[in-house]
Design a protein around this motif. Sequence first.
Motif, PDB file in Angstrom:
ATOM      1  N   ASP A   1       0.872  -1.179   0.000  1.00 16.93           N
ATOM      2  CA  ASP A   1       0.000   0.000   0.000  1.00 16.93           C
ATOM      3  C   ASP A   1       0.908   1.227   0.000  1.00 16.93           C
TER       4      ASP A   1
ATOM      5  N   ILE B   1       1.309   5.242  -0.240  1.00 16.58           N
ATOM      6  CA  ILE B   1       0.449   6.408   0.003  1.00 16.58           C
ATOM      7  C   ILE B   1       1.250   7.686  -0.229  1.00 16.58           C
TER       8      ILE B   1
ATOM      9  N   CYS C   1       1.097   9.280   6.176  1.00 17.63           N
ATOM     10  CA  CYS C   1      -0.070   8.631   6.777  1.00 17.63           C
ATOM     11  C   CYS C   1       0.227   8.184   8.206  1.00 17.63           C
TER      12      CYS C   1
ATOM     13  N   ARG D   1      -3.835   6.733  -2.250  1.00 11.23           N
ATOM     14  CA  ARG D   1      -3.278   5.403  -2.039  1.00 11.23           C
ATOM     15  C   ARG D   1      -3.196   4.644  -3.370  1.00 11.23           C
TER      16      ARG D   1
END
Length: 199
Positions: free
Chosen positions: A38, A40, A46, A162
């Motif tokens: 993932d 981002i 984040c 994302r």
Amino acid sequence: MIDVSYVRQKEALGLGHAIHRAKELVGNEPFAAVLSDDVIASETPCIRQLLDVYEYYGASVLALMEVPKDQISAYGVVDAEPVADNGRQGRLFRIRNMVEKPKAADAPSNLAIIGRYILTPEIFQCVETIEPGSGGEIQLTDALKFMLRNRPIYGLKFEGKRYDAGDKLGFLKATVEFALSRHDLGDPFREYLKSLCLT
Ligand code: G1P
């Protein structure tokens, strides 16, 4: 400039199992878990956004994102109530329940867990307690659900974009967009893309 230690998960027994492999390294402290597929992009990282919540509430915090219904079964999904919190304009939630990879019809909401977590160390004991779940794996989502019996858990709809780099197309999109945003590479890379015959 940092010290790096690592442990390997020698068999793919699930995310909960993978996190548990770090029990001795982490010790009795809160820690961050980052699922590196993932990716981002955000002004404030984040993890920093989640830490701000942790520092105020002293509880585990998960990154959340709204996901279309036809994609929801690829994620851990939460049932959550909004927390009145001035700074975060409806983006902070207290989690009531969660389920790993539900069928779309059974999903408790459209709020999916994205791979950034601040976890308190009780999570290790929770992983030790649960049985294998979705896919026959020891799921972090199931351990968090178990933790909910005794501890509050918060979720934050983070600010940022994302990319799912666990997916080939998502990986390519992330690579192109990150390259375009670089000060050193952005302009020549844009020129290169323009030169391609994209019909
Ligand atoms: C893992 C978690 C899931 C979460 C997802 C986010 O699933 O188990 O709860 O929603 O990451 O990317 P995986 O993508 O590893 O199957």
